[in-house]
Write a protein that holds these residues in place. Structure first.
Motif, PDB file in Angstrom:
ATOM      1  N   LEU A 149      46.341 -13.975  43.609  1.00 40.74           N
ATOM      2  CA  LEU A 149      46.528 -14.596  42.296  1.00 40.74           C
ATOM      3  C   LEU A 149      45.197 -15.213  41.886  1.00 40.74           C
ATOM      4  O   LEU A 149      44.480 -15.731  42.735  1.00 40.74           O
ATOM      5  CB  LEU A 149      47.584 -15.710  42.365  1.00 40.74           C
ATOM      6  CG  LEU A 149      48.936 -15.352  42.980  1.00 40.74           C
ATOM      7  CD1 LEU A 149      49.818 -16.602  43.051  1.00 40.74           C
ATOM      8  CD2 LEU A 149      49.624 -14.264  42.169  1.00 40.74           C
ATOM      9  N   THR A 150      44.876 -15.153  40.620  1.00 41.03           N
ATOM     10  CA  THR A 150      43.682 -15.841  40.126  1.00 41.03           C
ATOM     11  C   THR A 150      44.155 -16.918  39.164  1.00 41.03           C
ATOM     12  O   THR A 150      44.810 -16.620  38.165  1.00 41.03           O
ATOM     13  CB  THR A 150      42.740 -14.859  39.408  1.00 41.03           C
ATOM     14  OG1 THR A 150      42.362 -13.844  40.350  1.00 41.03           O
ATOM     15  CG2 THR A 150      41.496 -15.584  38.909  1.00 41.03           C
ATOM     16  N   GLY A 175      42.458  -8.278  27.062  1.00 42.07           N
ATOM     17  CA  GLY A 175      42.774  -9.578  27.636  1.00 42.07           C
ATOM     18  C   GLY A 175      41.706 -10.597  27.340  1.00 42.07           C
ATOM     19  O   GLY A 175      40.565 -10.259  27.031  1.00 42.07           O
ATOM     20  N   ALA A 176      42.093 -11.866  27.433  1.00 42.69           N
ATOM     21  CA  ALA A 176      41.129 -12.949  27.239  1.00 42.69           C
ATOM     22  C   ALA A 176      41.350 -14.007  28.303  1.00 42.69           C
ATOM     23  O   ALA A 176      42.483 -14.298  28.676  1.00 42.69           O
ATOM     24  CB  ALA A 176      41.284 -13.567  25.851  1.00 42.69           C
ATOM     25  N   GLY A 177      40.261 -14.579  28.786  1.00 41.25           N
ATOM     26  CA  GLY A 177      40.353 -15.631  29.791  1.00 41.25           C
ATOM     27  C   GLY A 177      41.091 -15.124  31.012  1.00 41.25           C
ATOM     28  O   GLY A 177      40.873 -13.992  31.467  1.00 41.25           O
ATOM     29  N   SER A 178      42.019 -15.929  31.511  1.00 47.60           N
ATOM     30  CA  SER A 178      42.765 -15.493  32.691  1.00 47.60           C
ATOM     31  C   SER A 178      43.821 -14.451  32.326  1.00 47.60           C
ATOM     32  O   SER A 178      44.513 -13.941  33.205  1.00 47.60           O
ATOM     33  CB  SER A 178      43.405 -16.691  33.390  1.00 47.60           C
ATOM     34  OG  SER A 178      44.245 -17.379  32.494  1.00 47.60           O
ATOM     35  N   GLY A 179      43.916 -14.112  31.059  1.00 48.14           N
ATOM     36  CA  GLY A 179      44.779 -13.000  30.649  1.00 48.14           C
ATOM     37  C   GLY A 179      44.322 -11.667  31.205  1.00 48.14           C
ATOM     38  O   GLY A 179      45.058 -10.687  31.171  1.00 48.14           O
ATOM     39  N   VAL A 180      43.127 -11.649  31.750  1.00 51.04           N
ATOM     40  CA  VAL A 180      42.639 -10.400  32.327  1.00 51.04           C
ATOM     41  C   VAL A 180      43.263 -10.139  33.705  1.00 51.04           C
ATOM     42  O   VAL A 180      43.158  -9.032  34.235  1.00 51.04           O
ATOM     43  CB  VAL A 180      41.090 -10.429  32.414  1.00 51.04           C
ATOM     44  CG1 VAL A 180      40.625 -11.325  33.551  1.00 51.04           C
ATOM     45  CG2 VAL A 180      40.521  -9.025  32.536  1.00 51.04           C
ATOM     46  N   VAL A 181      43.931 -11.135  34.269  1.00 51.81           N
ATOM     47  CA  VAL A 181      44.401 -11.009  35.659  1.00 51.81           C
ATOM     48  C   VAL A 181      45.336  -9.812  35.867  1.00 51.81           C
ATOM     49  O   VAL A 181      45.059  -8.956  36.711  1.00 51.81           O
ATOM     50  CB  VAL A 181      45.041 -12.327  36.147  1.00 51.81           C
ATOM     51  CG1 VAL A 181      45.732 -12.140  37.484  1.00 51.81           C
ATOM     52  CG2 VAL A 181      43.980 -13.423  36.240  1.00 51.81           C
ATOM     53  N   LEU A 218      39.232  -4.094  27.277  1.00 53.18           N
ATOM     54  CA  LEU A 218      38.476  -4.945  26.358  1.00 53.18           C
ATOM     55  C   LEU A 218      38.772  -6.374  26.785  1.00 53.18           C
ATOM     56  O   LEU A 218      39.925  -6.812  26.738  1.00 53.18           O
ATOM     57  CB  LEU A 218      38.952  -4.674  24.923  1.00 53.18           C
ATOM     58  CG  LEU A 218      38.248  -5.374  23.763  1.00 53.18           C
ATOM     59  CD1 LEU A 218      36.761  -5.078  23.746  1.00 53.18           C
ATOM     60  CD2 LEU A 218      38.884  -4.928  22.440  1.00 53.18           C
ATOM     61  N   VAL A 219      37.743  -7.073  27.251  1.00 56.29           N
ATOM     62  CA  VAL A 219      37.981  -8.403  27.817  1.00 56.29           C
ATOM     63  C   VAL A 219      37.127  -9.431  27.084  1.00 56.29           C
ATOM     64  O   VAL A 219      35.950  -9.206  26.816  1.00 56.29           O
ATOM     65  CB  VAL A 219      37.711  -8.419  29.343  1.00 56.29           C
ATOM     66  CG1 VAL A 219      36.300  -7.986  29.681  1.00 56.29           C
ATOM     67  CG2 VAL A 219      37.990  -9.790  29.931  1.00 56.29           C
ATOM     68  N   SER A 220      37.743 -10.550  26.760  1.00 57.32           N
ATOM     69  CA  SER A 220      37.064 -11.616  26.032  1.00 57.32           C
ATOM     70  C   SER A 220      36.943 -12.850  26.918  1.00 57.32           C
ATOM     71  O   SER A 220      37.896 -13.229  27.607  1.00 57.32           O
ATOM     72  CB  SER A 220      37.871 -11.956  24.770  1.00 57.32           C
ATOM     73  OG  SER A 220      37.313 -13.066  24.106  1.00 57.32           O
ATOM     74  N   ALA A 221      35.748 -13.441  26.897  1.00 56.16           N
ATOM     75  CA  ALA A 221      35.517 -14.683  27.642  1.00 56.16           C
ATOM     76  C   ALA A 221      34.622 -15.580  26.798  1.00 56.16           C
ATOM     77  O   ALA A 221      33.946 -15.115  25.880  1.00 56.16           O
ATOM     78  CB  ALA A 221      34.850 -14.398  28.985  1.00 56.16           C
ATOM     79  N   ARG A 222      34.621 -16.881  27.108  1.00 58.30           N
ATOM     80  CA  ARG A 222      33.777 -17.799  26.326  1.00 58.30           C
ATOM     81  C   ARG A 222      32.307 -17.465  26.509  1.00 58.30           C
ATOM     82  O   ARG A 222      31.530 -17.498  25.572  1.00 58.30           O
ATOM     83  CB  ARG A 222      34.036 -19.235  26.759  1.00 58.30           C
ATOM     84  CG  ARG A 222      35.397 -19.714  26.340  1.00 58.30           C
ATOM     85  CD  ARG A 222      35.473 -21.250  26.350  1.00 58.30           C
ATOM     86  NE  ARG A 222      36.765 -21.654  25.841  1.00 58.30           N
ATOM     87  CZ  ARG A 222      37.676 -22.295  26.557  1.00 58.30           C
ATOM     88  NH1 ARG A 222      37.425 -22.637  27.793  1.00 58.30           N
ATOM     89  NH2 ARG A 222      38.832 -22.609  26.033  1.00 58.30           N
ATOM     90  N   LEU A 267      33.433 -15.285  32.680  1.00 60.23           N
ATOM     91  CA  LEU A 267      34.054 -13.953  32.754  1.00 60.23           C
ATOM     92  C   LEU A 267      34.566 -13.705  34.177  1.00 60.23           C
ATOM     93  O   LEU A 267      33.786 -13.521  35.114  1.00 60.23           O
ATOM     94  CB  LEU A 267      33.035 -12.886  32.350  1.00 60.23           C
ATOM     95  CG  LEU A 267      33.536 -11.448  32.312  1.00 60.23           C
ATOM     96  CD1 LEU A 267      34.652 -11.271  31.284  1.00 60.23           C
ATOM     97  CD2 LEU A 267      32.378 -10.494  32.012  1.00 60.23           C
ATOM     98  N   ILE A 268      35.875 -13.708  34.313  1.00 53.47           N
ATOM     99  CA  ILE A 268      36.492 -13.501  35.619  1.00 53.47           C
ATOM    100  C   ILE A 268      36.279 -12.047  36.065  1.00 53.47           C
ATOM    101  O   ILE A 268      36.374 -11.138  35.241  1.00 53.47           O
ATOM    102  CB  ILE A 268      37.993 -13.836  35.549  1.00 53.47           C
ATOM    103  CG1 ILE A 268      38.180 -15.302  35.134  1.00 53.47           C
ATOM    104  CG2 ILE A 268      38.693 -13.582  36.874  1.00 53.47           C
ATOM    105  CD1 ILE A 268      39.649 -15.680  34.885  1.00 53.47           C
ATOM    106  N   TYR A 269      35.999 -11.833  37.320  1.00 52.10           N
ATOM    107  CA  TYR A 269      35.781 -10.501  37.920  1.00 52.10           C
ATOM    108  C   TYR A 269      34.544  -9.792  37.349  1.00 52.10           C
ATOM    109  O   TYR A 269      34.471  -8.561  37.330  1.00 52.10           O
ATOM    110  CB  TYR A 269      36.999  -9.578  37.733  1.00 52.10           C
ATOM    111  CG  TYR A 269      38.348 -10.195  37.995  1.00 52.10           C
ATOM    112  CD1 TYR A 269      38.625 -10.830  39.212  1.00 52.10           C
ATOM    113  CD2 TYR A 269      39.370 -10.125  37.050  1.00 52.10           C
ATOM    114  CE1 TYR A 269      39.876 -11.388  39.453  1.00 52.10           C
ATOM    115  CE2 TYR A 269      40.615 -10.672  37.282  1.00 52.10           C
ATOM    116  CZ  TYR A 269      40.870 -11.306  38.473  1.00 52.10           C
ATOM    117  OH  TYR A 269      42.114 -11.846  38.716  1.00 52.10           O
ATOM    118  N   ALA A 270      33.555 -10.570  36.879  1.00 53.47           N
ATOM    119  CA  ALA A 270      32.408  -9.983  36.167  1.00 53.47           C
ATOM    120  C   ALA A 270      31.748  -8.849  36.961  1.00 53.47           C
ATOM    121  O   ALA A 270      31.345  -7.839  36.379  1.00 53.47           O
ATOM    122  CB  ALA A 270      31.390 -11.072  35.849  1.00 53.47           C
TER     123      ALA A 270
END
Lengths: 259, 201
Positions: free
Chosen positions: A99-100, A145-151, A172-176, A181-184
């Motif tokens: 889990l992240t 996904g965005a933020g932890s929505g990418v999990v 398509l992943v969005s981060a601040r 960026l999780i899992y960059a």
């Protein structure tokens, strides 16, 4: 509009649906209902605010990418806190799930994970749960996904890679910013990253926009994509609206919102 | 289960209104729908009661608003483990609609369906006797679209996935027929006090 029936006697089915795409798999009732002991084996920092927690779950019956589980912690006075979390790991990780979790301000469960938990600690979980957001790896998938929505989407990307699947997949992943960026380090050619506050040099700052979605839909496989959207409610509303406006059928958009 | 090492939970006062496994979401009201929020104007909204009824009926927005007003003030509970206390929804009791459509003696269950196509099943007994409402106001303001506006069903005694957003109708049946989440692993009834979250609970 759902069709109406004029018969007052023989209504045997629910109304036809436009949205309610079937769940992708049969869900195991027993697995969903049974609490299992999980032992924390590893903690990996992903970003300043997110870390991945790896658990050994010997009785885990397996899952599909996109599914979630319910996790619970118990205090000495008997108080129990339970939360739903998306599974980050792919299915081929026998006896383990990852889990992240974001460290949420004042979050009693995420707070425990980020400040107290260490390998060897035991928690309880049940699952996998819900077949709706699951992706077995069969149909072309467009993941946003965005933020932890990418999990849960990363579970799909990892599954795609681990099995050498050839079915088209785009993320398509969005981060601040790059540091959020999780899992960059894991993304490849399937991924487009969008940064909303700060971006690496030469990369524009901005949110997921119609142009991103239009490009992915134009580049789509014959028969189109199954779209999976995951993130905060605000992001999910924005991204799903972009998809609809770009022509993606409403009944081929699955949304998981983080409340 | 064992105590989780080092876990105390948030400071809390005993709250008898909190079903097992739930926490107080306070000012939060998370949005949990799996579909795209529809752009549904009140003028387009209709509500139908059909199936095992003496008279199938459909109400427009104005016709539904002409029925006797009724409000729910109390608590709501979501299967994802948050509860929200002291909320106020205003609309019309489902009894007002059912009294006009007159369920037949065979009717035992219902499928609530949305303008989006979402479905959820309910025993008829959970929908009658002041237990369910069609509502269009939340806290004296129009119900926001992401929370099911212009109008939704609320069945506050059950987990909130039973309270179908963007409600389009109730179909009465003589048997139980699982809806969208129920086909996706969730419990057929969903009573928070018995913690009926998933099939098999």
């Amino acid at each position: 509009m759902p069709p109406t029936t004029s018969s007052a006697t023989a209504s045997t089915t629910a109304p036809a649906t436009r949205f309610a795409v079937p769940g992708r798999i049969a869900v195991s009732n027993r697995a969903a209902a049974t609490w299992q002991c999980a032992t924390l084996t590893e903690i990996r920092r992903e970003t300043p605010h997110a870390a991945t927690f790896r658990f050994a779950v010997p009785e885990w019956t397996g899952h599909l990418p996109g599914q979630h589980l319910m996790l619970r912690l118990r205090a000495e006075d008997g108080y129990v806190a339970q939360r739903h979390y998306s599974i980050a790991s792919p299915p081929d990780d026998d006896g383990h799930v990852e889990l992240t979790l974001d460290h949420i301000d004042g979050g009693e469960v995420s707070g425990w994970f980020h400040t107290v938990a260490k390998p060897g600690d035991e928690v309880e979980l049940r699952g996998p749960l819900s077949g709706f957001f699951a992706w077995p790896g069969d149909r072309p998938a467009l993941l946003i996904g965005a933020g932890s929505g990418v999990v849960p989407l990363m579970s799909m990307v990892r599954h795609h890679r681990a099995r050498n699947l050839t079915v088209p997949l785009r993320l398509l992943v969005s981060a601040r910013g790059p540091e959020e960026l999780i899992y960059a380090s894991e993304y490849g050619a399937e991924t487009t990253a969008v940064f909303t506050r700060s971006a690496p040099e030469g990369v524009a700052v901005g949110r997921v926009a119609a142009a991103h979605v239009a490009r992915l839909l134009a580049d789509g496989p014959e028969g189109g994509w199954e779209a999976y959207v995951c993130g905060s409610n605000g992001f999910a509303e924005h991204a799903s609206r972009l998809l609809v406006d770009a022509g993606q059928p409403v009944d081929r958009i699955r949304i998981e919102r983080f409340g | 289960m064992n105590v989780t090492r080092g876990f105390a939970g948030r400071p809390r006062v005993r709250n008898d209104g909190l079903p097992p496994g739930q926490y107080d979401a306070r000012d939060d009201w998370p949005v949990l729908s799996a579909e795209v929020t529809p752009d549904l104007a009140p003028a387009q909204w209709t509500f139908t009661v059909d199936g095992l009824v003496a008279e199938e009926r459909t109400w427009t927005w104005d016709e539904a608003h002409a029925l006797p007003p009724s409000a729910y003030e109390g608590d709501i509970h979501c299967v994802t483990s948050w509860s929200k206390f002291g909320v106020r929804f205003a609309g019309v009791s489902l009894d007002a609609f059912l009294d006009l459509a007159r369920p037949t003696a065979e009717a035992t269950h219902a499928v609530a369906y949305s303008h989006t196509g979402y479905t959820t099943n309910l025993p008829l007994a959970d929908l009658t006797g002041g237990r369910a409402w069609i509502v269009w106001e939340y806290g004296d303001r129009p119900l926001p679209a992401e929370h099911g506006g212009p109008a939704r069903l609320i069945v506050p005694r059950l987990y909130f996935w039973k309270s179908a957003k963007w409600i389009a109708g109730i179909r009465l049946l003589d048997h139980d027929e699982p809806g969208f989440w129920e086909q996706n692993g969730y419990h057929h009834r969903g009573n928070p006090w018995e913690e009926q979250r998933y099939s098999g609970d």
